[in-house]
Structure formats: C-alpha cells, structure tokens
Design a protein around this motif. Structure first.
Motif, short mmCIF file in Angstrom:
data_model
loop_
_atom_site.label_atom_id
_atom_site.label_comp_id
_atom_site.label_asym_id
_atom_site.label_seq_id
_atom_site.Cartn_x
_atom_site.Cartn_y
_atom_site.Cartn_z
N GLY A 13 9.18 69.14 54.00
CA GLY A 13 10.16 68.92 55.10
C GLY A 13 10.18 67.63 55.96
N PRO A 14 11.07 67.40 56.87
CA PRO A 14 10.81 66.20 57.73
C PRO A 14 9.79 66.23 58.21
CG PRO A 14 13.07 67.57 58.04
CD PRO A 14 12.01 68.47 57.26
N VAL A 61 12.44 80.92 52.44
CA VAL A 61 12.49 81.55 51.13
C VAL A 61 11.87 82.85 51.21
CG1 VAL A 61 12.41 81.28 48.86
CG2 VAL A 61 13.32 79.29 49.93
N VAL A 62 12.53 83.80 50.87
CA VAL A 62 12.04 85.30 50.77
C VAL A 62 11.93 85.78 49.18
CG1 VAL A 62 12.45 87.77 51.27
CG2 VAL A 62 13.36 86.09 52.77
N LEU A 94 12.98 73.45 49.61
CA LEU A 94 11.73 73.85 48.34
C LEU A 94 12.71 73.39 47.04
CD1 LEU A 94 9.86 76.65 49.92
CD2 LEU A 94 9.29 74.01 49.98
N GLY A 95 14.12 73.88 47.07
CA GLY A 95 14.72 73.39 45.66
C GLY A 95 14.70 74.64 45.11
N LEU A 96 14.70 75.84 45.58
CA LEU A 96 14.38 77.02 44.74
C LEU A 96 15.80 77.89 44.91
CD1 LEU A 96 11.05 78.41 45.88
CD2 LEU A 96 11.55 77.32 43.75
N LEU A 112 8.16 82.16 52.38
CA LEU A 112 7.68 80.44 52.40
C LEU A 112 8.58 79.96 53.40
CD1 LEU A 112 7.99 80.20 48.59
CD2 LEU A 112 6.18 81.04 50.02
N PHE A 113 7.89 78.94 53.90
CA PHE A 113 8.61 78.01 54.85
C PHE A 113 8.97 76.84 54.58
CE2 PHE A 113 5.24 80.59 57.08
CZ PHE A 113 6.26 81.04 58.22
N GLY A 114 9.54 76.00 55.36
CA GLY A 114 10.00 74.63 54.74
C GLY A 114 9.02 73.78 54.22
#
Lengths: 332, 332
Positions: A6-7, A31-32, A96-98, A139-141
């Motif tokens: 992330g940034p 993201v879950v 994350l691109g998911l 999940l976090f950034g």
C-alpha cells in the motif's frame, strides 16, 4: 499476485487493527477470506503438543488462543503460520489485486491476520500442524497473499511460497555482479535449490552447492542445479572454505542450523556478499566474525519480501524440473 | 594503518595458532607487541566483578585465565577486549604495515590474541576495566591493529577505534544512492555521531538524527551534525516512523538496545537500506519484521571491518569538531 504494498504512509496502520478480529464486511482496503486450512508454524505446533499432549487438548488450546487473541499466535513461541482459503469480498481500495473466488495463501504470518473459527476445528484431530478449518480471516492493504496457481498441486505451491523470498533476493544480489561465482550452503533444501536455480538464471558463472551428506549430494547432482556439488558440515568454517575452494562472489546461506556464519564469511571473497536466509543466523556471530576475520564482505539479512517473489519462485519451479523433483522428493 | 588483510588463502590459518601463547620471536607474518594496557570488554569485567567481588580476586582471576588459555577470554561471557602497546618485532612477511616503535591498539578481540603477562598485573587494583599491564602479545597476518595518532589523546583515539566500522560502512552505503535522505537512530552516541558525519560527507541531502531525550537532542543540535534532530523511543515503531517523517533512503541503527528493528524498517523507503550496527539487533526480528511489513528494504549486518576504517574515522573526528565535542562530553 497480490503483493503490491500500500502507500508508504499507511505502513504503520496495519498493526493497530490486528487484534480487532475479522469484521463481516471488508474495510476499504481489506479482503475477506473464507478459510479452508491453517498451517501452524512448526515450532508453534511442537510447543502445543509438548504442553497439551493429546490431540483433543491441542485442538482446545488453538481454539482458546484464537478466541482470546482474535488471531492464531502461540503465546509461548510468538509464532503463527499461514492459511489457505478463498476470497469472498474485496474492499474498493484493496491494493492486493485479488478478486472474489480466488484461492489464495497468505504469505504474512497468522500472527498478523485477524481470524475467526466457525467449525470448532471439528475436522482436525490435533495430530498434525495441517488444520482443516472453516472460518473467516481478513487481509489488510499491506498484507501479502499469493493466488494459488491452477497448474501446481496445493502442497507443492505452498512449499514454494514458504521460501519464495530466497530465490528473489538471490536473483537481485547475483545481478549486482558480473558473471559471478556463487555458493549455496544447504543447496539441497527448498530455499537452497530455488536459490541455485535463481543464481543460474541470473548469470552465475560458477555455481557451487554445499550439502551435508552424500545422499543429498547425489540428489542435487541428479537435479543438475550446480556446477560443483561438495559435501561439508556448514558449521565447520575451515571445512566449508576448503570444500568451496576459490572464494566466491556470493554466498547464500540456506542451512537452518546455528553456527554457519563464519564458514559463509570464509567462503566469500573480499568485495563479495553473504546473504543469510537461515532464521538460525546469529547477528553478533556474523558481525563479529567478519570483523575478527578482517573480511571485507557485505552481509545481508534475508528479507523474505521482494516484490513479485511468489510468482518468481513459481516460474523457477516450472522452468527447472530438477527443482521440482527435489521438492517432490522431500514431500515423501 | 595496519589493516591490510593477508592473502585470502591464509584466512583460515590464524585461529589454529591462537592458543599457543606468544613466542619470543615473530613468525614470518607475525608482529610482537610490548603490552602497556588491556581494556577488558565491559560485559567481561562486569561478570568478573560479580563472580569474584574484591579487586584482588578479580586480578587473580584474570591472571589465571591468561595463564591457562594463553589469551584473555572470559570463560563465562566469551568476550575479551582490546590492548595498547608498542611494536617490538615485525616478521618479514607481516602484511600489517607496522614498524618497530609504533604505538598501536588492536582492533581484533583479545580472544584472538596470544598474550603473556609479565608483571602479575601489580599496577592494577582490579577496580576498573582499564588494566595497566606489562606483557607480550602477538598479532597475526590477519589481525587488525591501528597505529595510535600523535595528535589525539589515547582515550579519544580508542573511543573512535571502538566504533570505526560504522562510519566507514555508512559512507559506502550512502554513496550507493544519489543525494539520499539518511536517518541515524541513536545519532547522539559514538557510532551514531560518526555515522552522521560520514553520511554528510558522503552526500546526504537530508540528514535526520533520532535521539531518546531532549538533553541529547540539544547536544546533537549544538554539534551541528544533522538537518533535523527528533526525539523518539527507537523501540516504538510508530513513534520512530512519525518522528522521521518522510521515509528515508538509508537508516543507520546505532541504538544498543533490543527491539529497534521494526522502527528502522518503517522509517525506510522502499528501495532503501537499513544498516544495523547495534549488537542488540535480532536477526529474526529484522527478517520477519520486514517480511511482515511487506517492506522492500535491503538490510545489512554492520560488518565492523572495512579496509581503512580506523583512519577514516579519525579523519572524520578531526574534521568535525561537533563529533569530537560529543565524544569528549561522553567521557565525563
């Protein structure tokens, strides 16, 4: 590959939310995951078995830890493990691109992953560190998760992901030199064999694999991963230096036992680099050893994170049948 | 400066002779030293005091250790210290660049230096780690010794030599970047202030010193060693990241307490480098911390040996009155 960080400014934000437990809907950058399996860290599982004895008691202990802490972090060892699951929701700002439906494995420790267990671990007998589990994780950034590839068995992909930082960093370091000589201590193991393949692809001119036994030497020779396969105890500095012969430009340490620092330094030429991937590495032994030997070598702490590391390692495995053969042999 | 290493092939030879005790005449690559003073390692001296109590008992213990081992290596702490003396003989093949009559300090631990004590330590009351001593020591081809400069007091020169690896490696790392930003954690200490001066000379564009207290901040400001002096507990990752502000290209860790790894990683920009000089650094904390934070940073184990490091550090001290002022203030 969901590996984009992330940034930078948000790096500090992740730990603050860690203990909160998973929420039903993802935050903007979250993201879950519907959890399918937990892989407990080996040290953690061993400790739980020793403390609690029976499988049922170990299961109860894991449930209690997750209920209390909101994540699987062994309070004695401090370690966690990883998990497999399927993405069920993605926040609008997740880097994350998911996508929903992706099967993923987390590459960041369970100690940083909020987790709720929904099935009481009913399908786990407590007799293995592989834990079938229905539950929810977030999940976090800044988390790291890898999409599981369709063309590789889960177990193989997970074994590769477990060590994927080593070949990626080896690639970088070897490319710092022009046609260098490279030695990999522990070249027959998972991170070692991938590092050999990475060094070859990155342009190593002379590639030495050091292994502890004749059986392992034969396996590495069959795999065709090195120009020279030598046998020595990596904890014996003079034996390592003698076995490697002419000091090399890059030494990669993948031997997971303490006491390999001085041998690695001795095997490395002045101006060279030692990359320590073994978690058994002692910082003072490396620092004071190099100083005591007046060795002008650069020593790197093997950072397990390199952007794109998971995909890089999978590609190496696909391209190097010898590596895959070694991985599959170790699984039996 | 006698810092040239011997031929690479001989690196392994030194330890073999270590326990033999000094010989009256130097071997081909040896140098004989008339010892003037031993400086026991602080941890070693503390242990000896705790075990033996009175000064006389501590003195007897040191004599017994050297008589038995042929060198001063505390059997409990494993550590040694350094010595001062004058060169009395130089073997024809010694690569150290020393001449008879040179006053020198050893930069390699006493644990690697054959030593004989000739005066029973009669001039030492055992009440300090500074040990007046008449005796004989031997340096090998791969030993490191620095000529003591004529223009600096012994105590000041020794304090500089004690940490001279840090500024030399900082210089190298900073020069890997183009006008980088640099943060030094523990910028008010000996290795920290020298590292700040080295970073400035190597072209740092923005130079941040992080210190623990307002008093230390005032001292570093007076010394004029940094563009910004900030106060934070280096063990608190978020506090470090907040205090440093914009992540820097190079972070140098000179804080000798455990737990500074994550703050250093957080303070460093992707593509940046962290140099760990603190012996309190935990290898796993650094490796797993960077991985857990998905931080694409290079992490270096601070090798205390860089060719020419002693002379480099002395030159910095001479050129930076602020550094010298900090060193002299710490001595009082």
């Amino acid at each position: 590959m969901g590996t984009a960080p992330g940034p930078r400014a948000r790096r500090g934000a992740a730990p603050a939310g860690v203990a909160a437990g998973p929420r039903p809907h993802p935050g903007a950058d979250e993201v879950v995951i519907a959890v399918e399996r937990l892989n407990l860290d080996a040290a953690s599982y061993r400790q739980l078995r020793e403390q609690h004895g029976s499988g049922a008691a170990v299961r109860a202990a894991v449930l209690a830890i997750v209920a209390e802490r909101g994540k699987m972090q062994n309070p004695v060892t401090g370690s966690g493990g990883m998990l497999l699951g399927t993405v069920t929701a993605v926040g609008p700002d997740s880097p994350l691109g998911l996508a929903v439906g992706d099967r993923v494995a987390t590459l960041v420790s369970l100690t940083l992953t909020p987790l709720r267990i929904d099935d009481g671990l009913a399908d786990w007998d407590g007799a293995s560190e592989q834990v079938p589990c229905r539950g929810t994780a977030v999940l976090f950034g800044r988390s790291i998760a890898a999409k599981l590839p369709d063309d590789l068995p889960d177990a193989l992909a997970l074994a590769v992901l477990d060590v994927c930082g080593a070949p990626a960093l080896t690639d970088r370091v070897v490319r710092d030199y022009r046609a260098p000589s490279v030695a990999v201590l522990g070249g027959g193991g998972k991170s070692g064999s991938l590092s050999l393949a990475a060094a070859r692809r990155a342009g190593a001119r002379r590639l030495v694999a050091l292994v502890p036994t004749e059986a392992e030497a034969a396996a590495v020779r069959r795999a065709g991963l090195a120009d020279e396969v030598v046998i020595a105890d990596a904890r014996d500095p003079l034996a390592v230096a003698t076995a490697v012969g002419d000091p090399v430009d890059v030494t990669v340490v993948c031997v997971d036992v303490p006491g390999c620092e001085h041998g690695a330094v001795l095997a490395t030429a002045d101006g060279g680099t030692v990359v320590f991937f073994s978690m058994a590495t002692s910082f003072p032994a490396a620092a004071l050893g190099a100083e005591g030997l007046a060795a002008d070598v650069r020593m790197l702490i093997g950072n397990g994170y390199v952007p794109g590391h998971a995909e890089f390692a999978m590609d190496l495995l696909r391209a190097a049948p010898g590596v895959r053969a070694l991985f599959e042999a170790r699984a039996h």
